[in-house]
Design a protein around this motif. Structure first.
Motif, PDB file in Angstrom:
ATOM      1  N   GLY A   1      24.908  33.582  15.965  1.00 16.11           N
ATOM      2  CA  GLY A   1      23.547  33.036  16.019  1.00 16.11           C
ATOM      3  C   GLY A   1      23.198  32.286  14.746  1.00 16.11           C
ATOM      4  N   LEU A   2      23.632  32.827  13.615  1.00 17.61           N
ATOM      5  CA  LEU A   2      23.412  32.157  12.330  1.00 17.61           C
ATOM      6  C   LEU A   2      24.072  30.784  12.336  1.00 17.61           C
ATOM      7  CD1 LEU A   2      22.666  32.160   9.248  1.00 17.61           C
ATOM      8  CD2 LEU A   2      24.917  33.181   8.892  1.00 17.61           C
ATOM      9  N   ALA A   3      25.306  30.703  12.833  1.00 20.84           N
ATOM     10  CA  ALA A   3      26.022  29.432  12.884  1.00 20.84           C
ATOM     11  C   ALA A   3      25.289  28.439  13.786  1.00 20.84           C
ATOM     12  CB  ALA A   3      27.444  29.648  13.380  1.00 20.84           C
ATOM     13  N   LYS A   4      24.785  28.900  14.928  1.00 20.37           N
ATOM     14  CA  LYS A   4      24.058  28.008  15.836  1.00 20.37           C
ATOM     15  C   LYS A   4      22.780  27.490  15.190  1.00 20.37           C
ATOM     16  CE  LYS A   4      25.791  29.929  20.146  1.00 20.37           C
ATOM     17  NZ  LYS A   4      25.490  30.710  21.338  1.00 20.37           N
ATOM     18  N   ASN A   5      22.036  28.378  14.522  1.00 22.15           N
ATOM     19  CA  ASN A   5      20.791  27.962  13.857  1.00 22.15           C
ATOM     20  C   ASN A   5      21.076  26.975  12.724  1.00 22.15           C
ATOM     21  OD1 ASN A   5      19.088  29.456  15.478  1.00 22.15           O
ATOM     22  ND2 ASN A   5      19.098  31.231  14.126  1.00 22.15           N
ATOM     23  N   LEU A   6      22.134  27.225  11.981  1.00 19.93           N
ATOM     24  CA  LEU A   6      22.506  26.322  10.897  1.00 19.93           C
ATOM     25  C   LEU A   6      22.899  24.953  11.451  1.00 19.93           C
ATOM     26  CD1 LEU A   6      22.847  26.087   7.857  1.00 19.93           C
ATOM     27  CD2 LEU A   6      25.154  27.005   8.111  1.00 19.93           C
ATOM     28  N   ASP A   7      23.698  24.948  12.539  1.00 16.77           N
ATOM     29  CA  ASP A   7      24.073  23.673  13.175  1.00 16.77           C
ATOM     30  C   ASP A   7      22.844  22.917  13.656  1.00 16.77           C
ATOM     31  OD1 ASP A   7      26.773  23.972  12.752  1.00 16.77           O
ATOM     32  OD2 ASP A   7      27.207  24.741  14.768  1.00 16.77           O
ATOM     33  N   LYS A   8      21.907  23.628  14.247  1.00 18.20           N
ATOM     34  CA  LYS A   8      20.688  22.985  14.760  1.00 18.20           C
ATOM     35  C   LYS A   8      19.879  22.378  13.616  1.00 18.20           C
ATOM     36  CE  LYS A   8      16.422  23.892  17.259  1.00 18.20           C
ATOM     37  NZ  LYS A   8      15.510  24.910  17.755  1.00 18.20           N
ATOM     38  N   SER A   9      19.707  23.139  12.535  1.00 19.08           N
ATOM     39  CA  SER A   9      18.924  22.648  11.391  1.00 19.08           C
ATOM     40  C   SER A   9      19.589  21.439  10.746  1.00 19.08           C
ATOM     41  CB  SER A   9      18.755  23.756  10.347  1.00 19.08           C
ATOM     42  OG  SER A   9      17.981  24.803  10.869  1.00 19.08           O
ATOM     43  N   LEU A  10      20.898  21.485  10.589  1.00 19.34           N
ATOM     44  CA  LEU A  10      21.597  20.350   9.989  1.00 19.34           C
ATOM     45  C   LEU A  10      21.596  19.150  10.927  1.00 19.34           C
ATOM     46  CD1 LEU A  10      24.521  22.256   8.270  1.00 19.34           C
ATOM     47  CD2 LEU A  10      22.538  21.194   7.183  1.00 19.34           C
ATOM     48  N   GLY A  11      21.622  19.412  12.229  1.00 20.47           N
ATOM     49  CA  GLY A  11      21.507  18.322  13.203  1.00 20.47           C
ATOM     50  C   GLY A  11      20.170  17.617  13.095  1.00 20.47           C
ATOM     51  N   GLU A  12      19.116  18.374  12.813  1.00 23.52           N
ATOM     52  CA  GLU A  12      17.787  17.778  12.638  1.00 23.52           C
ATOM     53  C   GLU A  12      17.736  16.899  11.395  1.00 23.52           C
ATOM     54  OE1 GLU A  12      15.159  21.152  12.709  1.00 23.52           O
ATOM     55  OE2 GLU A  12      15.377  21.407  14.876  1.00 23.52           O
ATOM     56  N   LEU A  13      18.611  17.179  10.421  1.00 25.56           N
ATOM     57  CA  LEU A  13      18.703  16.335   9.223  1.00 25.56           C
ATOM     58  C   LEU A  13      19.554  15.091   9.474  1.00 25.56           C
ATOM     59  CD1 LEU A  13      19.231  18.976   6.393  1.00 25.56           C
ATOM     60  CD2 LEU A  13      17.203  17.566   6.782  1.00 25.56           C
ATOM     61  N   GLY A  14      20.197  15.036  10.646  1.00 25.49           N
ATOM     62  CA  GLY A  14      21.003  13.864  10.989  1.00 25.49           C
ATOM     63  C   GLY A  14      22.493  14.079  10.829  1.00 25.49           C
ATOM     64  N   LEU A  15      22.930  15.318  10.561  1.00 27.01           N
ATOM     65  CA  LEU A  15      24.352  15.603  10.411  1.00 27.01           C
ATOM     66  C   LEU A  15      25.002  15.694  11.783  1.00 27.01           C
ATOM     67  CD1 LEU A  15      26.396  16.296   8.105  1.00 27.01           C
ATOM     68  CD2 LEU A  15      26.103  18.675   8.784  1.00 27.01           C
TER      69      LEU A  15
END
Length: 155
Positions: A84-98
């Motif tokens: 879940g931590l990995a998914k949340n981190l991916d989502k947050s970084l995706g919002e930054l444009g990564l």
């Protein structure tokens, strides 16, 4: 209509020159304002990219931990929490444009997005394709932040 005097002609010429100077000054200011806004945007992008670069090793470590979770712990709340931590981190970084670079086996090797660190010398073929992704790569705002580290083969 009376003929303009020399003084009036000089004043009109002076007004014309001042008007032209004002128009140039206004154009210069507008160009300056656009340049500052562009530089602000570029600085924001660079700051985001620098921050993300610091987080990428952490993301790699979390992904390795998930990939090497023993089968007996796969359903444990701890393992699910890490996933879940990995998914949340991916989502947050995706919002930054990564955006993660696609480097799945069989896709064509692209030196602009992939860094070949191994080559299957025994393979025969005309086209270089990815055999294995060793470390994921990412882009941000269309620019490569970190290329994918891959093993390449010929097909």
């Amino acid at each position: 209509m009376p003929k303009p005097t020399k003084k009036e002609l000089e004043l009109e010429q002076s007004i014309g020159e001042l008007t032209a100077d004002l128009q140039r000054l206004r154009a210069d200011f507008e160009n300056y304002h656009k340049r500052v806004e562009t530089e602000k945007s570029q600085l924001t992008d660079l700051t985001k990219a620098a921050t993300v670069m610091k987080l990428l090793p952490i993301i790699d470590t979390i992904e390795r931990a998930i990939a090497h979770t023993p089968a007996e712990f796969a359903d444990s709340p701890w393992a699910q929490g890490i996933a879940g931590l990995a998914k949340n981190l991916d989502k947050s970084l995706g919002e930054l444009g990564l955006v993660r670079i696609q480097a799945t086996p069989g896709t064509p090797f692209d030196p602009a997005h992939h860094e070949a660190v191994m080559m299957d010398e025994d393979a025969q073929g005309d086209h270089e394709v990815i055999a294995e992704e060793l470390r994921p790569g990412y882009t941000m705002a269309g620019a490569v932040v970190r290329p994918s580290m891959v093993k390449v083969t010929r097909k």
